[in-house]
Design an enzyme around this catalytic site. Structure first.
Site, short mmCIF file in Angstrom:
data_model
loop_
_atom_site.label_atom_id
_atom_site.label_comp_id
_atom_site.label_asym_id
_atom_site.label_seq_id
_atom_site.Cartn_x
_atom_site.Cartn_y
_atom_site.Cartn_z
CD1 TRP A 283 -1.66 2.39 1.52
CD2 TRP A 283 -3.30 0.88 1.42
NE1 TRP A 283 -2.84 3.05 1.64
CE2 TRP A 283 -3.87 2.16 1.58
CE3 TRP A 283 -4.15 -0.23 1.35
CZ2 TRP A 283 -5.25 2.36 1.68
CZ3 TRP A 283 -5.52 -0.02 1.45
CH2 TRP A 283 -6.06 1.26 1.60
CG ASP A 284 4.02 3.34 -2.82
OD1 ASP A 284 4.44 4.07 -1.91
OD2 ASP A 284 4.69 3.06 -3.82
CG ASP B 262 11.48 3.69 -2.75
OD1 ASP B 262 11.11 2.54 -2.47
OD2 ASP B 262 10.87 4.42 -3.55
#
Ligand code: DGJ
Length: 729
Positions: free
Chosen positions: A477-478, A548
């Site tokens: 779920w970004d 990231d």
């Protein structure tokens, strides 16, 4: 019983295994803070408040110039009647005034811990795990009731606090500020620890001496943010990993927050934490109530390591929920860094086939599978399969992966909308925006207005449709941009400043419904990495993509910093290719593996591009992780050497029964004239004899902890060492 109440003197003593927290209703019905620290058997008032005439400090009772709210240590200070320090709350009334006055009205205590309506919080499974005290405060003139709720986990040495405002009066009240907690300390001999960062550089540890005035960390980005975490700890100068006092505060909230510490001229210190009052207000009509988020407060005399383990245990056992809370998490491979937006079903199947061969358990299809999404410029909001890339649909691809003997997972970014999308074309007012002003884009996208019920309903339906359409057992779920142009076309002007918090309530509602409807799906939250790695999200999704930045050397700090509060089982950590896509660094595969193995392990690369030798190493890494996974995910984590202070990093995991140990050591740069390296274990049983699994050598737990292990240097940058010990019977 752990909450002791002296009804005659209205003293409240919250007593856990090792700590005590004491309050008293004082003169005039004000609630004063008396003590928080090392546990005592009985509080008898040895530290009576010393009332002093501070000349310019105002006095509620004109006959007593020594009594002033300006200097009284308080639990939930008001604004406007004498305390010039940071207030906990502020309310504007119909006549425009923001002066209020809270006095004690009553209290109740009970076993257990209440749920917070619409908000995430820690919980109990049985009432004997915690005891709760509610202190009811009142502003008689307004008909305002403020309930301060304290729950004490006796065995864990944790206190949680939250506040509820109830308008029992006849006029409207506008909350301008509604913090979750305030704590006054009688001195200022502390250093402040916080976590700061940025996308791809999350959770750096910062420590500084507090000075007079306000020192604050906050977010007004609409997310807890990678810039500052909703965490703050006051520590003593001498406090380190293993010793010393720590007072820690962590807000269970994923939106705008403030955490501040204020030192006043009399060298007292006030900590305040809660929703950021900046650009916030909340209109309370008569009969309505407002609930603040929860803050989790930890006190220990045993240093930062102990603080972290208290948070780790509480969060992994009584914040995270659902099927996966106590279940080993699958080793996954994610195609983002392998393909970015550019993939076909056949390519995905090829990577998945290789993944299966090396022992990976779950394939995650990242961004680009829906709408007409080939880059970041379109389709967010259109949660239907991209038939150009996946002509046979999602069901077919998921089945192809599942037929290989792996689970299948998928990426969403539900909270966003692209201007180039069917959703935006049909509902241009469904995004956060302000009338007559242009949109501010971030990563080419807009934020949906989750303060609106119909937007939440749309998302719940869209997600439900996709999750029911194929055998999907994992969701990433970004959330890839922060809020700007914060306003809702569904709210009247005087409620516009409620938008950001209403958004969070909407988000929490969606996540509650979706995770309840799909209890066997493992959810991992993400926000350009660890941009919303917070306790609020962990309540719904038991793991978070930590960053990231997948470079192993950057990850030493990111994971070390994240572990200050959040448990390793919640940290997504993947091996990626070299040169690393974020920093260009080339690190050895074993170092990448050992760093990622300190969390929720996975891969983020194109396995089809590895050499046979690399594939063999990956296979061995996976086999090793499977063996140590219970220890990593459910053991106790110890930080040993900080990458923030040195050229090295070291940490270990010790099983709860102390019979198994994994120890990792990393050296960043190879240095010719460096001292001999020694690493000392932590958390072992000094009476046990441990066997080095690799070499068969035997060492006492005491020797491993006090003498430590030496080892030769490698003439290479970015190296790692890894040991496994088991108790020798
Ligand atoms: C940001 C995430 O952090 C990445 O892992 C990836 O999922 C991209 N978004 C996809 O757009």
């Amino acid at each position: 019983m752990s909450i002791y109440i002296d009804d005659e003197h209205l003293i409240f003593h919250l007593k856990s295994k090792k700590t005590s927290y004491v309050m008293q209703v004082t003169k005039g019905g004000y609630l004063s803070h008396l003590y928080w620290g090392k546990g005592i058997k009985t509080y008898r008032g040895s530290n009576q408040i010393i009332y002093i005439d501070r000349v310019f400090s105002p006095n509620p009772d004109s006959s007593d110039r020594t009594f002033s709210l300006d200097t009284l240590p308080q639990e939930y200070p008001a604004y406007g009647n004498g305390d010039f320090r940071v207030p906990s709350y502020q309310i504007q009334q119909e006549n425009g005034s923001t002066v209020t006055d809270l006095r004690y009205k009553g209290h109740r205590s009970y076993r257990g811990k209440p749920k917070l309506k619409g908000l995430p919080s820690t919980y109990v499974e049985t009432d004997n795990e915690a005891e709760t005290l509610e202190l009811i405060m009142e502003d008689k003139l307004l008909g305002l009731i403020v309930t301060l709720t304290y729950s004490l986990y006796e065995e864990r040495d944790v206190i949680t606090r939250s506040v509820q405002f109830e308008n029992q009066g006849t006029q409207k009240m506008k909350l301008l500020r509604a913090l979750s907690a305030s704590v006054d300390f009688l001195d200022d001999e502390y250093e402040l620890m916080t976590l700061y960062g940025a996308a791809q550089n999350e959770k750096n540890i910062e420590r500084r001496k507090i000075v007079s005035g306000i020192q604050m960390v906050d977010s007004c980005r609409g997310a807890s943010s990678p810039q500052q975490a909703p965490f703050m700890a006051l520590v003593k100068k001498e406090t380190n990993e293993d010793h010393g006092e720590v007072y820690a505060f962590n807000l269970v909230y994923s939106g705008n927050f403030t955490a501040q510490v204020q030192v006043d001229p009399y060298r007292t210190t006030r900590v305040s934490i809660g929703i950021n009052p900046f650009d916030f207000s909340w209109l309370l009509e008569p009969g309505e109530a407002f609930q603040t988020p929860e803050v989790v407060m930890v006190y220990t005399t045993s240093g930062l390591g102990d603080m972290s383990r208290i948070y780790h245990e509480l969060y992994s056992q009584r914040l995270c929920r659902g099927t996966y809370r106590d279940t080993l998490r699958p080793i996954l491979i994610n195609n983002w860094e392998a393909t970015y937006f550019d993939f076909t079903a056949d390519q995905i199947e090829k990577i998945a086939t290789e993944a299966k061969e090396v022992g990976i358990e779950l394939f995650v299809l990242d961004d680009g599978w829906f709408g007409e999404r080939n880059d970041s410029k379109s389709s967010l909001g259109d949660w239907v399969v991209n038939t150009q890339k996946l002509p046979q649909g999602l069901f077919d691809l998921a089945n192809r992966v599942c037929n290989l003997g792996m689970a299948f997972g998928i990426w969403f970014e539900p909270e966003m909308v692209s201007i180039n999308s069917d959703l935006y074309r049909s509902h241009p007012d469904w995004c956060l925006h302000v009338p007559d002003r242009p949109h501010t884009l971030g990563r080419n996208q807009l934020v949906l207005d989750l303060s609106r019920q119909e937007v939440c309903d749309y998302l719940i339906q869209a997600l439900t449709d996709i999750l029911s359409s194929a055998p999907i057992t994992y969701v990433k779920w970004d959330m890839n941009r922060h809020m700007t142009d914060i306003g809702s076309s569904a709210l009247e002007p005087e409620r516009q400043r409620e938008t950001a918090h209403r958004y969070m309530l909407g988000l929490y509602k969606i996540m509650e419904e979706i995770t309840a409807a799909f209890p066997n799906v493992l959810f991992e939250s993400c926000s350009s990495g660890g941009g919303r790695f917070d306790a609020g999200m962990l309540y719904y999704m038991p793991q978070t993509w930590t960053s990231d930045n997948t470079d192993a050397i950057s990850r030493l700090k990111i994971q070390y910093g994240t572990s200050l509060v959040y448990p390793p089982i919640t940290m997504g950590a993947h091996v990626s290719s070299v040169p690393n896509h974020q920093v260009g660094r080339v690190t050895p595969l074993d170092t990448r593996g050992y760093v990622a193995m300190a969390g929720n392990f996975g891969y983020e690369l194109d396995l089809t591009k590895l050499t046979e030798q690399e594939k063999e190493s990956v296979k061995q890494q996976i086999a090793l992780y499977k063996e140590i996974r219970p220890l990593i995910q459910f053991g106790r984590f110890h930080r040993i050497v900080s990458p923030f202070d040195s050229n090295e990093a070291a940490w270990s995991f010790v099983s709860r029964d102390q019979t198994e140990v994994v120890l990792s050591y990393f050296t960043v740069l190879s240095q010719p004239a460096a001292p001999v390296q020694t690493v000392k274990c932590k958390g072992l049983n000094p009476e046990f004899i441990y066997k080095n699994i690799e070499t068969g050598e035997l060492f006492g737990g005491d020797e491993l902890m006090h003498v430590g292990l030496t080892f030769p240097r490698k003439k290479q940058d970015f190296t790692s060492r890894f040991w496994r010990f088991k108790k020798h019977e």
